[in-house]
Write a protein that holds these residues in place. Structure first.
Motif, PDB file in Angstrom:
ATOM      1  N   ASN A  52       0.833  -1.210   0.000  1.00 40.83           N
ATOM      2  CA  ASN A  52       0.000   0.000   0.000  1.00 40.83           C
ATOM      3  C   ASN A  52       0.866   1.258   0.000  1.00 40.83           C
ATOM      4  OD1 ASN A  52      -2.352  -1.508  -0.003  1.00 40.83           O
ATOM      5  ND2 ASN A  52      -2.485  -1.603   2.222  1.00 40.83           N
ATOM      6  N   LYS A  53       1.928   1.250   0.831  1.00 40.72           N
ATOM      7  CA  LYS A  53       2.821   2.405   0.863  1.00 40.72           C
ATOM      8  C   LYS A  53       3.514   2.601  -0.486  1.00 40.72           C
ATOM      9  CE  LYS A  53       3.831   2.214   5.841  1.00 40.72           C
ATOM     10  NZ  LYS A  53       4.897   2.041   6.850  1.00 40.72           N
ATOM     11  N   LEU A  54       3.961   1.480  -1.091  1.00 37.12           N
ATOM     12  CA  LEU A  54       4.621   1.584  -2.382  1.00 37.12           C
ATOM     13  C   LEU A  54       3.671   2.109  -3.446  1.00 37.12           C
ATOM     14  CD1 LEU A  54       7.329   0.913  -3.831  1.00 37.12           C
ATOM     15  CD2 LEU A  54       6.275  -1.236  -4.518  1.00 37.12           C
ATOM     16  N   GLN A  55       2.412   1.650  -3.397  1.00 38.51           N
ATOM     17  CA  GLN A  55       1.426   2.126  -4.380  1.00 38.51           C
ATOM     18  C   GLN A  55       1.182   3.627  -4.206  1.00 38.51           C
ATOM     19  OE1 GLN A  55      -2.305   0.089  -4.181  1.00 38.51           O
ATOM     20  NE2 GLN A  55      -3.186   1.172  -5.923  1.00 38.51           N
ATOM     21  N   LYS A  56       1.106   4.095  -2.923  1.00 35.70           N
ATOM     22  CA  LYS A  56       0.882   5.520  -2.680  1.00 35.70           C
ATOM     23  C   LYS A  56       2.064   6.347  -3.189  1.00 35.70           C
ATOM     24  CE  LYS A  56      -0.483   8.742   0.984  1.00 35.70           C
ATOM     25  NZ  LYS A  56       0.443   9.767   0.558  1.00 35.70           N
ATOM     26  N   GLN A  57       3.304   5.838  -2.943  1.00 40.00           N
ATOM     27  CA  GLN A  57       4.475   6.546  -3.435  1.00 40.00           C
ATOM     28  C   GLN A  57       4.496   6.569  -4.967  1.00 40.00           C
ATOM     29  OE1 GLN A  57       7.601   4.324  -1.572  1.00 40.00           O
ATOM     30  NE2 GLN A  57       7.496   5.455   0.363  1.00 40.00           N
ATOM     31  N   PHE A  58       4.043   5.460  -5.577  1.00 43.24           N
ATOM     32  CA  PHE A  58       3.994   5.408  -7.042  1.00 43.24           C
ATOM     33  C   PHE A  58       2.966   6.390  -7.591  1.00 43.24           C
ATOM     34  CE2 PHE A  58       2.151   3.617 -10.925  1.00 43.24           C
ATOM     35  CZ  PHE A  58       3.285   3.599 -11.732  1.00 43.24           C
ATOM     36  N   GLU A  59       1.784   6.449  -6.945  1.00 43.77           N
ATOM     37  CA  GLU A  59       0.745   7.369  -7.400  1.00 43.77           C
ATOM     38  C   GLU A  59       1.155   8.821  -7.180  1.00 43.77           C
ATOM     39  OE1 GLU A  59      -3.080   4.407  -6.495  1.00 43.77           O
ATOM     40  OE2 GLU A  59      -2.635   6.103  -5.200  1.00 43.77           O
ATOM     41  N   ASP A  60       1.907   9.088  -6.072  1.00 43.10           N
ATOM     42  CA  ASP A  60       2.366  10.456  -5.808  1.00 43.10           C
ATOM     43  C   ASP A  60       3.619  10.810  -6.610  1.00 43.10           C
ATOM     44  OD1 ASP A  60       1.515  10.181  -2.275  1.00 43.10           O
ATOM     45  OD2 ASP A  60       0.277  10.647  -4.037  1.00 43.10           O
ATOM     46  N   LYS A  61       4.155   9.784  -7.356  1.00 40.66           N
ATOM     47  CA  LYS A  61       5.360   9.968  -8.166  1.00 40.66           C
ATOM     48  C   LYS A  61       6.565  10.368  -7.314  1.00 40.66           C
ATOM     49  CE  LYS A  61       2.850  11.199 -12.385  1.00 40.66           C
ATOM     50  NZ  LYS A  61       2.659  12.169 -13.468  1.00 40.66           N
ATOM     51  N   THR A  62       6.594   9.783  -6.083  1.00 38.43           N
ATOM     52  CA  THR A  62       7.749  10.022  -5.199  1.00 38.43           C
ATOM     53  C   THR A  62       8.580   8.755  -5.027  1.00 38.43           C
ATOM     54  OG1 THR A  62       6.382   9.483  -3.268  1.00 38.43           O
ATOM     55  CG2 THR A  62       6.484  11.800  -3.940  1.00 38.43           C
ATOM     56  N   LEU A  63       8.284   7.730  -5.803  1.00 36.82           N
ATOM     57  CA  LEU A  63       8.983   6.450  -5.666  1.00 36.82           C
ATOM     58  C   LEU A  63      10.395   6.575  -6.256  1.00 36.82           C
ATOM     59  CD1 LEU A  63       8.809   3.465  -4.866  1.00 36.82           C
ATOM     60  CD2 LEU A  63       7.956   2.985  -7.169  1.00 36.82           C
ATOM     61  N   THR A  64      11.378   6.147  -5.466  1.00 38.27           N
ATOM     62  CA  THR A  64      12.771   6.179  -5.912  1.00 38.27           C
ATOM     63  C   THR A  64      13.288   4.762  -6.085  1.00 38.27           C
ATOM     64  OG1 THR A  64      13.629   6.193  -3.652  1.00 38.27           O
ATOM     65  CG2 THR A  64      13.117   8.345  -4.653  1.00 38.27           C
ATOM     66  N   ALA A  65      14.449   4.674  -6.752  1.00 39.91           N
ATOM     67  CA  ALA A  65      15.043   3.350  -6.975  1.00 39.91           C
ATOM     68  C   ALA A  65      15.449   2.717  -5.651  1.00 39.91           C
ATOM     69  CB  ALA A  65      16.257   3.477  -7.893  1.00 39.91           C
ATOM     70  N   GLY A  66      15.934   3.491  -4.719  1.00 42.49           N
ATOM     71  CA  GLY A  66      16.316   2.958  -3.418  1.00 42.49           C
ATOM     72  C   GLY A  66      15.122   2.390  -2.665  1.00 42.49           C
ATOM     73  N   GLN A  67      14.003   3.149  -2.712  1.00 50.55           N
ATOM     74  CA  GLN A  67      12.793   2.643  -2.044  1.00 50.55           C
ATOM     75  C   GLN A  67      12.316   1.364  -2.701  1.00 50.55           C
ATOM     76  OE1 GLN A  67      10.323   6.098  -2.514  1.00 50.55           O
ATOM     77  NE2 GLN A  67      10.906   6.988  -0.530  1.00 50.55           N
ATOM     78  N   MET A  68      12.395   1.298  -4.030  1.00 47.96           N
ATOM     79  CA  MET A  68      11.971   0.077  -4.721  1.00 47.96           C
ATOM     80  C   MET A  68      12.877  -1.086  -4.376  1.00 47.96           C
ATOM     81  SD  MET A  68       9.634  -0.966  -6.684  1.00 47.96           S
ATOM     82  CE  MET A  68       9.266  -2.444  -7.637  1.00 47.96           C
TER      83      MET A  68
END
Length: 575
Positions: free
Chosen positions: A368-384
């Motif tokens: 859920n957190k990853l999806q929210k970061q993806f939707e907010d376009k704040t997802l980074t390679a480190g987080q992934m």
């Protein structure tokens, strides 16, 4: 005539070439992958072969604590084309040399040679260093040789270019060949036929026949013949139509004469029809009255039918209620029968299931957190990367606990049905017991426990070998886990003999032993002295069933606190 947007020959050629392109691409990619995996296997074989060239000198250097010589050997290995990294560790897991492109290794010692892939396209071959002195083997450390995808690619680079160039040349030649053939055999004849057919003159059909030069007797020639045949049929039809028109004109004249006669006859019939219409009006009034009576009767029958349907629905509902009550009674009776068995395993199953639920919940929260970061376009390679690492750990934990739950349920199933065995065969009992003990060596390799096996060399029996293996494995593992808990110098003896027509197996250990109360419950399902440590309590119960049911024998335990545990097993030599 409007020109065709997409010609038939062009569409057919496009589809044929598309299929060929796809097949060529799939085959070329398959060949590249085959070349890659073959080259990787060759490099892995070369890494394993290097073990024979330097392991002896490196083992002696580590044994003699000659670290400079070990580093010199490591640097020499780095000069080899297939080696990109070298790790040399001592028996404690500390690095003596860590050169080149390597990966982190777990601290536990490596006991056998193994290949392992690492992130970043790196793979390595690890093997232990064993020093033999005075007939005694000592583990002095381990070595890991690394290679990578770049080395594989450098070996197969020319082959890949050759495969791709070969595919391009064949494809270009095939495209040229198909285009030439389609143009001569299909496109040009079809264009000629289309042009001549578009010049069709309905006034002069004989001049509208088509003529196309086609070498073979194929569909185009048959199309030309069929079209010209249609033109001939059209000319014949036109001639027949002219003759029919002349006959029709003569018929019109005869019809006019008949019309005069009919008008006179109609006048006579009109008078009689008027009287008939009066009679029909009277009959119509009578039919309307009968229709009203019939409608009233139909409405009455519909009311009765609705009442019957309502009663049928109530009856069907009552039957469903009775069937549900019957099913509940049957289920209650079945659950009452199984309750005694389920109670013992519930605690063991809850623990891995609870851990699995916790792991699944954690994984869902991270998703859920990853999806929210993806939707907010704040997802980074480190987080992934962090999410993937946590996902691997979570799924590994989930699979281990689900596997544990599955094993408990399988054990539960074993006690709820009769024990069965695999296909029977004759085998040497002594040799087979040695094979079983050999497979159990990893379990007591790092202990000081001693095992003594005595069995006649010529003792041959006929039964399912898996039954013997299960019995011996359960006895040995119970001694290691329960009997030798806190005991450092454990001794186990297994004596096999023949007494008349029976085989006798006497098993004994010098472990902690059991109290009289524990000995009475030894073969009960789900009885264990280490439930808090994950014990299921099914091992001895399964062993009892195997002896008494699969072997048609008997098993008698003997034990006392501090005096170990022994089993006396007897079963027929021939059944």
């Amino acid at each position: 005539m409007t020109p065709v947007k997409t010609g038939l020959s062009k569409k057919l050629l496009t589809r044929v070439l598309s299929v060929y392109f796809i097949l060529t691409f799939i085959v070329t990619v398959g060949q590249i992958f085959t070349e890659y995996f073959s080259t990787k296997q060759n490099i892995e074989g070369e890494l394993q072969t290097l073990k024979n060239t330097f392991s002896t000198s490196l083992t002696r250097a580590i044994w003699e604590l000659n670290t400079p010589q070990a580093l010199t050997i490591a640097r020499g290995l780095m000069e080899l084309p297939i080696v990109e990294g070298v790790q040399i560790r001592d028996e404690t897991g500390e690095y003596i040399a860590n050169l080149g492109n390597t990966a982190d290794q777990p601290r536990q010692p490596i006991n056998s040679g193994m290949m392992q892939d690492h992130p970043g396209g790196v793979f390595g071959y690890s093997f232990p260093l064993i020093f033999e002195f005075s007939g005694r083997a000592s583990h002095v450390g381990d070595v890991t040789l690394y290679s990578s995808f770049d080395i594989i690619y450098s070996r197969i680079e020319i082959g890949i270019f050759f495969l791709i160039g070969n595919a391009i040349v064949k494809t270009a030649f095939l495209v040229f060949l198909f285009m030439t053939a389609f143009r001569r055999l299909l496109s040009e004849p079809l264009a000629s036929i289309t042009e001549q057919m578009s010049a069709f003159d309905p006034e002069h059909p004989k001049d509208s026949k088509i003529s196309v030069f086609v070498e073979d007797d194929n569909e185009l020639r048959r199309l030309q013949f069929s079209y010209n045949q249609v033109i001939d049929d059209l000319i014949a039809s036109q001639n027949k139509l002219r003759g029919t028109q002349m006959k029709l004109e003569r018929s019109y004249q005869q019809i006019d004469e008949q019309n005069l006669l009919l008008e006179q006859e109609v006048a006579k019939k009109t008078a009689s029809l008027s009287q008939i219409m009066l009679d029909l009006e009277q009959q119509k009034d009578e039919l309307i009255g009968n229709q009203r009576e019939l409608r009233a009767e139909i409405e009455n029958r519909q009311r009765v039918e609705n009442e019957l349907r309502k009663r049928n629905n109530e009856l069907a509902s009552s039957m469903d209620t009775l069937n549900q009550a019957k099913d509940q009674l049957l289920e209650s009776e079945r659950m009452a029968t199984l309750g005694g068995l389920v109670a013992g395993i519930t605690h063991d199953v809850n623990t891995p299931i609870g851990v699995s639920v916790t792991a699944a919940s954690f994984l869902e929260d991270r998703l859920n957190k990853l999806q929210k970061q993806f939707e907010d376009k704040t997802l980074t390679a480190g987080q992934m990367e962090s999410f993937l690492d946590e996902s691997h750990q979570t799924t590994s934990l989930l699979m281990k606990n689900l596997q544990r739950a599955c094993e408990l349920i399988e054990s539960f199933k074993q006690i709820s049905v009769d024990q069965t065995s695999d296909a029977e065969r004759k085998f040497n009992l002594g040799e087979y017991i040695d094979e079983v003990m050999q497979s159990l060596k990893p379990s007591f390799k790092h202990t000081t426990h001693k095992f003594n096996i005595e069995c006649p060399d010529d003792l041959v029996i006929r039964c399912a070998p898996g039954v013997i293996a299960q019995i011996i494995t359960n006895m040995v593992m119970n001694s290691l886990i329960h009997g030798f808990d806190g005991v450092h110098n454990g001794r186990v003896s297994l004596s096999v003999s023949v007494d008349g027509d029976d085989v006798v197996m006497d098993y004994r250990d010098n472990g902690k032993g059991l109290t009289e109360a524990q000995l009475d419950k030894l073969f009960d399902a789900f009885f264990t002295t280490r439930r808090s440590d994950g014990g299921s309590g099914l091992g001895t119960h399964i062993m009892y069933n195997l002896v008494t049911q699969a072997l048609n024998g008997t098993i008698t335990p003997t034990s006392a606190p501090g005096k170990g545990l022994s089993y006396h097993i007897r079963f027929p030599l021939r059944r």
